[in-house]
Design an enzyme around this catalytic site. Structure first.
Site, PDB file in Angstrom:
ATOM      1  N   ARG A  90     -37.973  -5.169 -22.717  1.00  0.00           N
ATOM      2  CA  ARG A  90     -39.525  -5.089 -22.673  1.00  0.00           C
ATOM      3  C   ARG A  90     -39.948  -3.721 -22.558  1.00  0.00           C
ATOM      4  O   ARG A  90     -41.068  -3.264 -22.514  1.00  0.00           O
ATOM      5  CB  ARG A  90     -40.159  -5.656 -21.494  1.00  0.00           C
ATOM      6  CG  ARG A  90     -40.739  -7.192 -21.679  1.00  0.00           C
ATOM      7  CD  ARG A  90     -41.005  -7.794 -20.219  1.00  0.00           C
ATOM      8  NE  ARG A  90     -41.879  -8.734 -20.362  1.00  0.00           N
ATOM      9  CZ  ARG A  90     -41.468 -10.078 -20.196  1.00  0.00           C
ATOM     10  NH1 ARG A  90     -40.243 -10.429 -20.546  1.00  0.00           N
ATOM     11  NH2 ARG A  90     -42.467 -10.946 -20.258  1.00  0.00           N
ATOM     12  N   ARG A 129     -49.815 -24.237 -20.083  1.00  0.00           N
ATOM     13  CA  ARG A 129     -48.399 -24.622 -20.046  1.00  0.00           C
ATOM     14  C   ARG A 129     -47.933 -25.162 -18.783  1.00  0.00           C
ATOM     15  O   ARG A 129     -48.437 -24.886 -17.473  1.00  0.00           O
ATOM     16  CB  ARG A 129     -47.831 -23.307 -20.434  1.00  0.00           C
ATOM     17  CG  ARG A 129     -46.249 -23.169 -20.045  1.00  0.00           C
ATOM     18  CD  ARG A 129     -45.630 -22.152 -20.431  1.00  0.00           C
ATOM     19  NE  ARG A 129     -45.731 -20.810 -20.184  1.00  0.00           N
ATOM     20  CZ  ARG A 129     -45.341 -19.761 -20.446  1.00  0.00           C
ATOM     21  NH1 ARG A 129     -44.771 -19.678 -21.567  1.00  0.00           N
ATOM     22  NH2 ARG A 129     -45.485 -18.474 -19.763  1.00  0.00           N
ATOM     23  N   ARG A 162     -46.957 -22.291 -13.553  1.00  0.00           N
ATOM     24  CA  ARG A 162     -46.328 -20.984 -13.189  1.00  0.00           C
ATOM     25  C   ARG A 162     -47.365 -20.296 -12.460  1.00  0.00           C
ATOM     26  O   ARG A 162     -48.661 -20.169 -12.928  1.00  0.00           O
ATOM     27  CB  ARG A 162     -45.689 -20.040 -14.243  1.00  0.00           C
ATOM     28  CG  ARG A 162     -44.434 -20.491 -14.448  1.00  0.00           C
ATOM     29  CD  ARG A 162     -43.500 -19.833 -15.713  1.00  0.00           C
ATOM     30  NE  ARG A 162     -44.150 -18.474 -15.986  1.00  0.00           N
ATOM     31  CZ  ARG A 162     -43.953 -17.789 -16.864  1.00  0.00           C
ATOM     32  NH1 ARG A 162     -43.035 -18.419 -17.957  1.00  0.00           N
ATOM     33  NH2 ARG A 162     -43.979 -16.509 -17.013  1.00  0.00           N
TER      34      ARG A 162
HETATM   35  P1  ADP Z   1     -43.538 -14.457 -20.403  1.00  0.00           P
HETATM   36  O1  ADP Z   1     -44.124 -15.895 -20.814  1.00  0.00           O
HETATM   37  O2  ADP Z   1     -44.692 -13.310 -19.972  1.00  0.00           O
HETATM   38  O3  ADP Z   1     -42.943 -13.785 -21.507  1.00  0.00           O
HETATM   39  P2  ADP Z   1     -41.501 -14.422 -18.649  1.00  0.00           P
HETATM   40  O4  ADP Z   1     -41.007 -15.469 -18.120  1.00  0.00           O
HETATM   41  O5  ADP Z   1     -40.561 -13.340 -19.665  1.00  0.00           O
HETATM   42  O6  ADP Z   1     -42.835 -14.476 -19.282  1.00  0.00           O
HETATM   43  O7  ADP Z   1     -41.636 -13.181 -17.541  1.00  0.00           O
HETATM   44  C1  ADP Z   1     -42.195 -13.338 -16.329  1.00  0.00           C
HETATM   45  C2  ADP Z   1     -42.356 -12.214 -15.498  1.00  0.00           C
HETATM   46  O8  ADP Z   1     -40.979 -11.919 -15.270  1.00  0.00           O
HETATM   47  C3  ADP Z   1     -42.859 -11.110 -16.254  1.00  0.00           C
HETATM   48  O9  ADP Z   1     -44.343 -11.125 -16.168  1.00  0.00           O
HETATM   49  C4  ADP Z   1     -42.380  -9.922 -15.386  1.00  0.00           C
HETATM   50  O10 ADP Z   1     -42.905  -9.673 -14.206  1.00  0.00           O
HETATM   51  C5  ADP Z   1     -40.975 -10.258 -15.167  1.00  0.00           C
HETATM   52  N1  ADP Z   1     -40.092  -9.884 -16.388  1.00  0.00           N
HETATM   53  C6  ADP Z   1     -39.373 -10.649 -17.149  1.00  0.00           C
HETATM   54  N2  ADP Z   1     -38.492  -9.948 -17.972  1.00  0.00           N
HETATM   55  C7  ADP Z   1     -38.756  -8.762 -17.627  1.00  0.00           C
HETATM   56  C8  ADP Z   1     -38.452  -7.474 -18.054  1.00  0.00           C
HETATM   57  N3  ADP Z   1     -37.461  -7.551 -19.071  1.00  0.00           N
HETATM   58  N4  ADP Z   1     -38.610  -6.227 -17.486  1.00  0.00           N
HETATM   59  C9  ADP Z   1     -39.485  -6.321 -16.454  1.00  0.00           C
HETATM   60  N5  ADP Z   1     -39.782  -7.459 -15.911  1.00  0.00           N
HETATM   61  C10 ADP Z   1     -39.684  -8.578 -16.378  1.00  0.00           C
END
Ligand code: ADP
Ligand code: ZN
Length: 221
Positions: A90, A129, A162
């Site tokens: 990310r 969701r 969530r």
């Molecule tokens: P989304 O629906 O936003 O894709 P995720 O389930 O992928 O949600 O991620 C939820 C949260 O977990 C993010 O908002 C962040 O706080 C953290 N997170 C997930 N992946 C990363 C990453 N690669 N780097 C930093 N934080 C992350």
């Protein structure tokens, strides 16, 4: 030859759903950084406690811990043939750390599908969701409601929203996406790995476009 697919797209673009569907097509595991964090959170680990505040605010967990957690996961033997990554990388730092870790294993990213969805659609989808507390199955009260309200079709578990899926946090997650993750799109574009997919089509059509992109991988250009 191993296959490493990096799913890109804003929160709510359906990249997790599509990543799961690719598992059977490619025969390699799906690794979601968000799921890994949520697992740590529910297990009450130190990492989970540390990540919680960032997740709650819709901010990124710091690169160092995120990279360590994901690399540890994808160097497990079940990822020897490759992996479908979802939610990682990310940031540019994460993308570079991934390349380095893959290089050490004689692997590389092979495809980066970018699923496009408008901001309005993201907010509409995410606020509807619901997720199963027990098996992680994902529902949408508008498009894919469970048969019985609040109950998982797959395992009978309890469905919940969530805590980062409220409209205000979703807006902040979108902001974070544009700010931190846009450079990652450029990074893969420059390497000729980006494939753009219209994420506002019905899920079956998104799946078809994604499969086509993955199948073209094996063919000479
Ligand atoms: P989304 O629906 O936003 O894709 P995720 O389930 O992928 O949600 O991620 C939820 C949260 O977990 C993010 O908002 C962040 O706080 C953290 N997170 C997930 N992946 C990363 C990453 N690669 N780097 C930093 N934080 C992350
Ligand atoms: Zn379930």
């Amino acid at each position: 030859m191993s296959t490493v697919v990096v799913m890109l797209g804003p929160p709510g673009s359906g990249k997790g759903t599509q990543a799961k569907r690719l598992v059977d097509v490619l025969g390699i595991p799906h690794v979601s950084s968000g799921d890994l964090f949520r697992h740590h959170l529910s297990e009450g680990t130190e990492l989970g406690r540390m990540a919680h505040g960032y997740m709650e605010r819709g901010e990124l967990v710091p690169d160092r811990v995120t990279v360590e957690m994901v690399i540890e996961r994808i160097t497990q033997p079940d990822c020897d043939e490759g992996v479908i990554l979802d939610g990682f990388p990310r940031t540019l730092t994460q993308a570079e750390a991934l390349d380095e870790a893959l290089r050490e294993q004689g692997m590389a990213v092979t495809l980066a599908p970018l699923i496009h969805v408008s901001d309005e659609e993201v907010i509409r989808r995410i606020t509807a969701r619901r997720v199963c507390r027990d098996c992680g199955a994902v529902y949408n009260l508008v498009f894919e409601p469970p048969q019985e309200e609040g109950v998982c079709d797959v395992c009978g578990g309890d469905l919940y929203r969530r805590e980062d899926d409220d409209p205000e946090t979703v807006r902040h997650r979108l902001y974070t996406y544009y700010k931190e993750t846009s450079p990652v799109i450029g990074y893969y574009f420059a390497q000729g790995l980006l494939v753009e997919i219209d994420g506002q089509q019905p899920t079956a059509d998104v799946e078809r476009d994604l499969r086509n992109a993955v199948q073209r991988l094996g063919e000479p250009a």
